[in-house]
Each structure stands twice: as C-alpha cells, then as structure tokens.
Design an enzyme around this catalytic site. Structure first.
Site, short mmCIF file in Angstrom:
data_model
loop_
_atom_site.label_atom_id
_atom_site.label_comp_id
_atom_site.label_asym_id
_atom_site.label_seq_id
_atom_site.Cartn_x
_atom_site.Cartn_y
_atom_site.Cartn_z
N LYS A 34 78.25 68.47 55.66
CA LYS A 34 79.54 68.90 56.24
C LYS A 34 79.94 70.27 55.69
O LYS A 34 81.08 70.51 55.34
CB LYS A 34 80.62 67.87 55.94
CG LYS A 34 80.31 66.50 56.51
CD LYS A 34 81.54 65.78 56.92
CE LYS A 34 81.25 64.41 57.48
NZ LYS A 34 80.71 64.39 58.79
N CYS A 35 79.00 71.17 55.68
CA CYS A 35 79.16 72.50 55.10
C CYS A 35 78.99 73.54 56.20
O CYS A 35 78.27 73.29 57.18
CB CYS A 35 78.08 72.64 54.01
SG CYS A 35 77.92 74.28 53.28
N GLY A 36 79.60 74.67 56.04
CA GLY A 36 79.39 75.75 57.00
C GLY A 36 77.93 76.19 57.08
O GLY A 36 77.50 76.77 58.07
#
Length: 155
Positions: A34-36
């Site tokens: 759930k990271c850019g």
C-alpha cells in the site's frame, strides 16, 4: 561472511537458508503493498522474467515499518502481489529493516552498504558469491538496474 550465512523465514514460516541461492545473482528488496512505490512490483517481475533463467533471483521481504504500508497477513500480501502483479519471485515473512528489531540479514546488508533504509523498495544487489555489490534507493525504478544486473550475470 556473506548473505549465504543467513537463514530467513519464508512467507509460510519455514526456514530458508540463503545458501540455497549460491551461485545466483540476487536482488533483495523490502516491499509494501500500500505504498506509492508498490507499482514497482511490475518492474521487478519484468526483471525476474527476463533474467531468472540466467541465474537471477529476487527476494521479497515485506516491511510494515514505513507508515504501515504492508498491512495484513503473509497470505494476504502474497495474494495481492500474485493477483495484482503476477509476481513469481519468492516472498518471505514481514521483517523490520531499521531500529532495535532490525532483521539480522538487513543489519548485514546495511553494514556492507551503510545507511538507514529510507523507505520501502530499497534494493540490494548481491553477486554470485554472496557479496553485496550495490544498493539502490527506493525511488530507483527496477528497469534502471538492468546494466548492473547484467554486469553481475556476466553479460
């Protein structure tokens, strides 16, 4: 000492000796779902598909230390990566890469190429003898590693 001296847990909780990877070029990456930077999974899988048959492996270590961007169980993380990015490279249990509880493997990696891990998707390139030869920032896209990987593969 080399990375081959470490035993880690896979995403099912089984011990895996990194000596199983002797003679291979490795890219060790701390990841998050759930990271850019999560879309880097696509680039990592492209590298894996291109070079795996030539002795290249990617070792994926999910890390929830940065803004809790790797939530969920090992099974949920594996399902996400497999279904969303069709990843086939080995995934290991969630680890810590900084601080008091840093995983022993990451202590060693940071001793070899010093510096705090700044975020998810920091990458360490390991040669066929288990030596750490390079470190890449999280912002470095996997496709920019091609020449470094090819050099280690002897291409």
């Amino acid at each position: 000492m080399s990375v081959y001296d470490f035993t880690v847990k896979d995403n099912k909780g089984n011990d895996v000796s990194l000596s199983d990877y002797k003679g291979k070029v490795l890219l060790i990456v701390n990841t998050a779902t759930k990271c850019g930077l999560t879309p880097q999974y696509e680039g990592l899988e492209n590298l894996y598909e291109k070079y795996h048959d030539q002795g290249f492996e990617i070792l994926d270590f999910p890390c929830n230390q940065f803004a809790f961007q790797a939530p969920g169980s090992a099974e949920k993380i594996d399902n996400f990566c497999t279904l969303r990015y069709n990843t086939k490279f080995p995934r290991f249990e969630k680890i810590k890469v900084n601080g008091r509880d840093t995983a022993p493997l990451y202590k060693y990696l940071k001793d070899q190429k010093p510096g705090r891990i700044q975020w998810n998707f920091a990458k360490f390139l390991i040669d066929k003898d288990g030596n750490v030869v390079d470190r890449f920032a999280p912002s470095e896209k996997p496709e920019t590693l091609v020449s470094s990987i090819e050099a280690q593969l002897g291409r």
